[in-house]
Design a protein around this motif. Structure first.
Motif, PDB file in Angstrom:
ATOM      1  N   SER A  45       0.721  -1.187   0.060  1.00  0.00           N
ATOM      2  CA  SER A  45       0.113   0.105   0.077  1.00  0.00           C
ATOM      3  C   SER A  45       0.855   1.204   0.002  1.00  0.00           C
ATOM      4  O   SER A  45       0.539   2.218  -0.538  1.00  0.00           O
ATOM      5  CB  SER A  45      -0.817  -0.005   1.124  1.00  0.00           C
ATOM      6  OG  SER A  45      -1.277   1.178   1.393  1.00  0.00           O
ATOM      7  N   CYS A  48       1.953   2.394  -3.534  1.00  0.00           N
ATOM      8  CA  CYS A  48       0.669   2.667  -4.333  1.00  0.00           C
ATOM      9  C   CYS A  48       0.480   4.309  -4.456  1.00  0.00           C
ATOM     10  O   CYS A  48       0.379   5.054  -3.507  1.00  0.00           O
ATOM     11  CB  CYS A  48      -0.605   1.958  -4.071  1.00  0.00           C
ATOM     12  SG  CYS A  48      -1.789   2.250  -5.260  1.00  0.00           S
ATOM     13  N   GLY A  50      -2.043   5.590  -6.482  1.00  0.00           N
ATOM     14  CA  GLY A  50      -3.464   5.534  -6.924  1.00  0.00           C
ATOM     15  C   GLY A  50      -3.793   5.808  -8.111  1.00  0.00           C
ATOM     16  O   GLY A  50      -4.620   6.704  -8.642  1.00  0.00           O
ATOM     17  N   LYS A  52      -4.234   3.966 -11.027  1.00  0.00           N
ATOM     18  CA  LYS A  52      -5.176   3.145 -11.325  1.00  0.00           C
ATOM     19  C   LYS A  52      -5.023   2.541 -12.647  1.00  0.00           C
ATOM     20  O   LYS A  52      -6.029   2.010 -13.244  1.00  0.00           O
ATOM     21  CB  LYS A  52      -6.701   3.867 -11.437  1.00  0.00           C
ATOM     22  CG  LYS A  52      -7.214   4.040 -10.154  1.00  0.00           C
ATOM     23  CD  LYS A  52      -8.485   4.415  -9.913  1.00  0.00           C
ATOM     24  CE  LYS A  52      -8.951   5.789 -10.656  1.00  0.00           C
ATOM     25  NZ  LYS A  52     -10.326   6.219 -10.469  1.00  0.00           N
ATOM     26  N   LYS A  90      -9.091   1.658  -3.796  1.00  0.00           N
ATOM     27  CA  LYS A  90      -9.702   2.457  -2.810  1.00  0.00           C
ATOM     28  C   LYS A  90      -9.005   3.098  -2.055  1.00  0.00           C
ATOM     29  O   LYS A  90      -7.750   3.167  -1.959  1.00  0.00           O
ATOM     30  CB  LYS A  90     -10.437   1.501  -2.010  1.00  0.00           C
ATOM     31  CG  LYS A  90     -11.540   0.463  -2.724  1.00  0.00           C
ATOM     32  CD  LYS A  90     -12.507  -0.221  -2.054  1.00  0.00           C
ATOM     33  CE  LYS A  90     -13.564   0.685  -1.884  1.00  0.00           C
ATOM     34  NZ  LYS A  90     -14.952   0.163  -1.591  1.00  0.00           N
ATOM     35  N   ILE A  91      -9.499   4.138  -1.080  1.00  0.00           N
ATOM     36  CA  ILE A  91      -8.726   5.239  -0.558  1.00  0.00           C
ATOM     37  C   ILE A  91      -9.208   5.081   0.740  1.00  0.00           C
ATOM     38  O   ILE A  91     -10.281   5.096   0.943  1.00  0.00           O
ATOM     39  CB  ILE A  91      -8.774   6.543  -1.292  1.00  0.00           C
ATOM     40  CG1 ILE A  91      -7.543   7.483  -0.368  1.00  0.00           C
ATOM     41  CG2 ILE A  91     -10.036   7.246  -1.299  1.00  0.00           C
ATOM     42  CD1 ILE A  91      -7.333   8.794  -1.411  1.00  0.00           C
ATOM     43  N   TYR A  92      -8.337   5.272   1.803  1.00  0.00           N
ATOM     44  CA  TYR A  92      -8.411   5.530   3.083  1.00  0.00           C
ATOM     45  C   TYR A  92      -8.123   6.954   3.645  1.00  0.00           C
ATOM     46  O   TYR A  92      -7.098   7.415   3.055  1.00  0.00           O
ATOM     47  CB  TYR A  92      -7.734   4.644   4.111  1.00  0.00           C
ATOM     48  CG  TYR A  92      -7.641   5.177   5.611  1.00  0.00           C
ATOM     49  CD1 TYR A  92      -8.508   4.833   6.615  1.00  0.00           C
ATOM     50  CD2 TYR A  92      -6.419   5.701   5.998  1.00  0.00           C
ATOM     51  CE1 TYR A  92      -8.528   5.365   7.590  1.00  0.00           C
ATOM     52  CE2 TYR A  92      -6.305   6.297   7.207  1.00  0.00           C
ATOM     53  CZ  TYR A  92      -7.299   6.104   8.203  1.00  0.00           C
ATOM     54  OH  TYR A  92      -7.189   6.466   9.452  1.00  0.00           O
ATOM     55  N   LYS A  93      -8.904   7.623   4.122  1.00  0.00           N
ATOM     56  CA  LYS A  93      -8.462   9.240   4.507  1.00  0.00           C
ATOM     57  C   LYS A  93      -9.083   9.487   5.682  1.00  0.00           C
ATOM     58  O   LYS A  93     -10.016   9.018   6.387  1.00  0.00           O
ATOM     59  CB  LYS A  93      -9.561  10.142   3.529  1.00  0.00           C
ATOM     60  CG  LYS A  93      -8.979  11.527   3.403  1.00  0.00           C
ATOM     61  CD  LYS A  93      -9.758  12.273   2.607  1.00  0.00           C
ATOM     62  CE  LYS A  93      -9.430  13.932   2.712  1.00  0.00           C
ATOM     63  NZ  LYS A  93     -10.811  14.476   2.515  1.00  0.00           N
ATOM     64  N   LYS A 100       0.631  11.030   3.596  1.00  0.00           N
ATOM     65  CA  LYS A 100       0.379   9.619   2.810  1.00  0.00           C
ATOM     66  C   LYS A 100       0.710   8.621   3.978  1.00  0.00           C
ATOM     67  O   LYS A 100       1.992   8.948   4.605  1.00  0.00           O
ATOM     68  CB  LYS A 100       1.319   9.359   1.512  1.00  0.00           C
ATOM     69  CG  LYS A 100       1.063   8.085   0.948  1.00  0.00           C
ATOM     70  CD  LYS A 100       1.606   8.006  -0.679  1.00  0.00           C
ATOM     71  CE  LYS A 100       1.374   6.816  -1.193  1.00  0.00           C
ATOM     72  NZ  LYS A 100       1.139   5.653  -0.539  1.00  0.00           N
ATOM     73  N   PHE A 107      -3.626   9.576   4.357  1.00  0.00           N
ATOM     74  CA  PHE A 107      -4.453   8.852   3.453  1.00  0.00           C
ATOM     75  C   PHE A 107      -3.799   7.662   3.182  1.00  0.00           C
ATOM     76  O   PHE A 107      -2.318   7.539   3.458  1.00  0.00           O
ATOM     77  CB  PHE A 107      -4.835   9.659   2.215  1.00  0.00           C
ATOM     78  CG  PHE A 107      -3.693  10.192   1.449  1.00  0.00           C
ATOM     79  CD1 PHE A 107      -2.984  11.081   1.949  1.00  0.00           C
ATOM     80  CD2 PHE A 107      -3.436   9.379   0.214  1.00  0.00           C
ATOM     81  CE1 PHE A 107      -1.974  11.586   0.971  1.00  0.00           C
ATOM     82  CE2 PHE A 107      -2.511   9.597  -0.582  1.00  0.00           C
ATOM     83  CZ  PHE A 107      -1.543  10.893  -0.101  1.00  0.00           C
ATOM     84  N   PHE A 109      -4.036   4.040   0.124  1.00  0.00           N
ATOM     85  CA  PHE A 109      -4.585   3.453  -0.972  1.00  0.00           C
ATOM     86  C   PHE A 109      -4.741   1.903  -0.401  1.00  0.00           C
ATOM     87  O   PHE A 109      -3.896   1.345   0.440  1.00  0.00           O
ATOM     88  CB  PHE A 109      -3.591   3.371  -2.290  1.00  0.00           C
ATOM     89  CG  PHE A 109      -3.894   4.851  -2.927  1.00  0.00           C
ATOM     90  CD1 PHE A 109      -4.766   5.371  -3.249  1.00  0.00           C
ATOM     91  CD2 PHE A 109      -2.451   5.508  -2.779  1.00  0.00           C
ATOM     92  CE1 PHE A 109      -4.953   6.669  -3.809  1.00  0.00           C
ATOM     93  CE2 PHE A 109      -2.548   6.953  -3.188  1.00  0.00           C
ATOM     94  CZ  PHE A 109      -3.571   7.398  -3.645  1.00  0.00           C
ATOM     95  N   GLU A 110      -5.658   1.130  -1.063  1.00  0.00           N
ATOM     96  CA  GLU A 110      -5.809  -0.105  -0.784  1.00  0.00           C
ATOM     97  C   GLU A 110      -6.579  -0.787  -1.824  1.00  0.00           C
ATOM     98  O   GLU A 110      -7.318  -0.202  -2.607  1.00  0.00           O
ATOM     99  CB  GLU A 110      -6.837  -0.390   0.635  1.00  0.00           C
ATOM    100  CG  GLU A 110      -7.200  -1.748   0.732  1.00  0.00           C
ATOM    101  CD  GLU A 110      -5.992  -2.818   1.163  1.00  0.00           C
ATOM    102  OE1 GLU A 110      -4.878  -2.494   0.890  1.00  0.00           O
ATOM    103  OE2 GLU A 110      -6.449  -3.745   1.894  1.00  0.00           O
TER     104      GLU A 110
END
Lengths: 326, 379
Positions: A45, A48, A50, A52, A90-93, A100, A107, A109-110
């Motif tokens: 993670s 990453c 993000g 995509k 997906k994102i954690y915030k 980061k 935040f 990413f996952e």
């Protein structure tokens, strides 16, 4: 009469309790072991960004349409797995979301995609063997020709991975098959998965489960701030490397042990419950379920004995002038 | 001579036309489901793949169709011949319930045109609880047809066939006792592999099959009481209240066993505290337990248990208790994780109502044309 009835109900109750006792003592089989040449992926993670690219490539390999959300016109904005999306970032915030890989005010990413469980619930639950764990690679595959669409696999997957195409007249289940399904067969041809191939930072790394697990453990043991040379692509023959300061990894390789382990493993600097991973213990649900089921139904012995006993009792009672005490 | 007689009378009553209208409306959405996919009609999604079509039509519906199973135990295992008059209507209701459960399973099946795959032995996965449920339910529908066939054979006067059937019927009755024991307990076992998604108050792991089969029996006895009382009110006939009140007592015994066993299990798993947590699950659990205890209080009171009206209230509470147990475990407290929710859509509910209406229509037609209900001399 009373006495006989009492004895009979007693016997019935004893049989029921006996069976219940046997089931409660049922020794679940051990968790399944990883396949001999299990292949998988390691998602880091912290690497990453993000972008995509993996989501795009996955759709290209699987011939799936991009998903647009809220009229957005950028190339793909799938927010979760669906019949058209087998891989999603997906994102954690938290708080102001500035830093980061920080749990507070940060935040992360996952990645969400099939974890290719070592002891898969979907495979155990499928009545018609439409889902299978391949002997050699450990890849969990799906065969639409066998599938009846009961969606028990969806209830049995702790990660909610299998997706039914609800909007199709003749829908099917879709899930990641590690780019090795018929007509694609990248793994059999010595290639890596699409998502690992296009990942620009090595956040998604392809390899054997053993090698990836060793790499994951090496990383989580590194000192934060040290420099580490991160490989990209296929761990057995990396395309390239890039040097980067080591983040403050959690000492946890997701998928080493969870519910029997997975072939797709994750590491992160943010704890996995915050990233939306489910609350799993080491014992796989499949092993417990099969333990109960096989205790009750092995060789259909218990049902056969019960049927013989019931036939005898019913015949005797039916013969005694249409049912005993009128 | 059989004392079972067709009711006769008009089939197209206002009540029948009402059910027929409900069914016709639901037919529209059933067709839409087959032309436009399940998503066009139902709100099921990736987190909640099973909505009311599975949970009500199949899981609860077959539980409510356990009347034939419960009565067969009473009559043929415990040798209580005096309950014989109740057997045929109970078998009919079971047949209607299971056949419609099977029908519900077809339109809930995502790949229904391949349903026969579950009948082909080379596809079988013996680890799968769903396989056991699917095969047992299919087989039991056939057994129910055989068990109920004397009503039809008597009507057409097939004496020879009746004689043959009489010789082998004991085996099918035994099968009719075994199969529901197997698949009703397996309905509980299906919850095991769902793991954390099933609320801790309902996830009793190894004990799932035991609790499921007890609820099937409770639902079976209560539906017999409920239907017999309703048939008496609607069609007249002999007063069976004394018989029903004894069946009620058997159900009370089962409910007491269920409540005690469940609390002991939850205690041994260290979950008793969750009952009083005050969240949605704890409230639903308490309502459920109240529904199990209320009928016991009514039936154990000598002042109430000879009153047909009170018996119907008790039976209704029992039906709700068993249904709510299954609803709670499979749907109401089922939690696949953050980001998912489910509430049935209007059309989805309509389809389920249509299935129920169809079931009642079949029941009404058959009791009027075949010898199902037991009539005393004045009839």
């Amino acid at each position: 009469m009373k006495r006989r009835d009492f004895l009979k109900s007693g016997l019935g109750a004893a049989a029921l309790c006996g069976t219940a006792g046997v089931v409660s003592e049922a020794e679940a089989r051990p968790n399944l072991e990883p396949a001999e040449e299990a292949v998988g992926m390691l998602y880091d993670s912290t690497l990453c960004v993000g972008c995509k690219a993996c989501v795009y490539k996955c759709k290209e390999v699987n011939g799936m349409e991009p998903t647009y959300r809220d009229g957005a016109d950028y190339y793909d904005s799938a927010s979760d797995l669906s019949g058209d999306t087998l891989n999603v970032i997906k994102i954690y915030k938290d708080g102001n979301g500035k830093y980061k890989d920080a749990e507070k005010n940060g935040f992360a990413f996952e990645k969400r995609s099939c974890m290719h469980c070592v002891d898969p619930g979907c495979v155990s639950a499928c009545p018609v063997t439409a889902l299978e764990r391949q002997n050699r690679t450990g890849i969990v595959t799906y065969n639409p020709d066998a599938c009846i669409g009961c969606r028990t696999c969806m209830t049995a997957c702790p990660y909610n991975v299998p997706q039914f195409e609800y909007d199709e007249t003749f829908g099917q289940i879709n899930k990641c098959q590690m780019c090795n399904q018929k007509g694609v067969e990248r793994i059999d041809n010595g290639q890596m998965t699409g998502c690992a191939e296009v990942c620009p930072t090595g956040a998604t790394l392809f390899g054997t489960r053993d090698a990836l697990l060793a790499e994951a453990k090496k990383r989580t043991a590194l000192k934060p701030g040290e420099t580490y040379n991160y490989p990209m692509g296929d761990l057995s023959k990396p395309d390239s490397y890039h040097e980067k300061a080591v983040p403050d990894y959690k000492d946890h390789v997701w998928g080493e042990k969870e519910a029997g382990g997975t072939n797709v493993m994750h590491i992160s600097a943010v704890s996995f419950d915050k990233l939306g991973m489910p609350p799993l213990e080491e014992r796989s649900y499949a092993s417990v379920s099969e333990g109960v089921q096989h205790t009750l139904y092995s060789y259909l012995a218990l049902p056969a004995v019960a049927l013989a006993g019931l036939s005898f009792v019913v015949k005797r009672n039916a013969d005694s002038d249409e049912g005993g005490e009128q | 001579m059989s004392a079972f007689k067709p009711l006769g009378g008009r089939i197209l009553t206002p009540a029948f036309l009402f059910f027929f209208t409900v069914f016709i409306i639901s037919l529209y959405f059933m067709v839409e489901r087959f032309t436009d996919g399940m998503g066009a009609v139902a709100n099921i999604n990736s987190g909640y793949p099973w909505g009311i079509w599975v949970v009500y039509d199949v899981i609860i519906g077959t539980g409510l169709a356990c009347g034939g199973y419960a009565l067969a135990f009473t009559v043929y295992v415990f040798n209580k011949g005096k309950y014989h008059p109740l057997v045929r209507p109970a078998l009919l209701a079971s047949l209607a319930g299971y056949a419609l459960g099977g029908f519900g399973a077809i339109f809930d099946m995502g790949r229904w045109w391949q349903f026969y795959n579950i009948l082909l032995p080379w596809n079988w996965n013996f680890n799968s609880v769903m396989l056991e449920v699917g095969l047992c339910v299919s087989l039991y529908i056939i057994v129910l047809i055989i068990e109920f066939s004397p009503a039809f054979l008597e009507r057409i006067g097939a004496k020879g066939l009746l004689k043959v059937l009489d010789k082998v019927l004991f085996f099918f009755i035994a099968l009719g006792l075994l199969l529901p024991t197997m698949h009703q307990s397996s309905l509980g076992s299906m919850l095991i592999i769902m793991g954390y998604k099933v609320d801790p108050l309902w996830q009793v792991v190894h004990f799932q099959p035991l609790l499921a089969v007890i609820t099937a029996m409770i639902m079976g006895y209560s539906i017999v009481i409920y239907e017999a009382s309703l048939a008496r009110v609607s069609f007249g006939g002999s007063d069976e209240t004394p018989l029903l009140s004894v069946l009620g007592k058997v159900a009370v015994g089962l409910m007491a066993a269920f409540v005690v066993i469940r609390l002991v299990i939850l205690g041994s798993q260290g979950k008793l505290g969750l009952i009083f947590a005050g969240d949605m699950s704890s409230i639903l659990f308490i309502i459920e337990m109240a529904l199990f205890i209320l009928p016991a209080v009514i039936i154990m009171s000598p002042a109430h248990n000879q009153s047909p009206a009170k018996l119907v209230i008790a039976a209704t509470a029992m039906l709700f208790a068993g249904s709510l147990y299954r609803f709670n475990a499979f749907l109401f407290t089922y939690d696949p994780g953050a980001g998912f929710s489910y509430f049935p859509s209007g059309p989805e509910i309509m389809v389920t109502l249509g299935v129920i209406a169809f079931e009642i229509m079949i029941y009404l037609i058959i009791v009027k044309t075949l010898p199902v209900l037991h009539r005393s001399e004045q009839a």
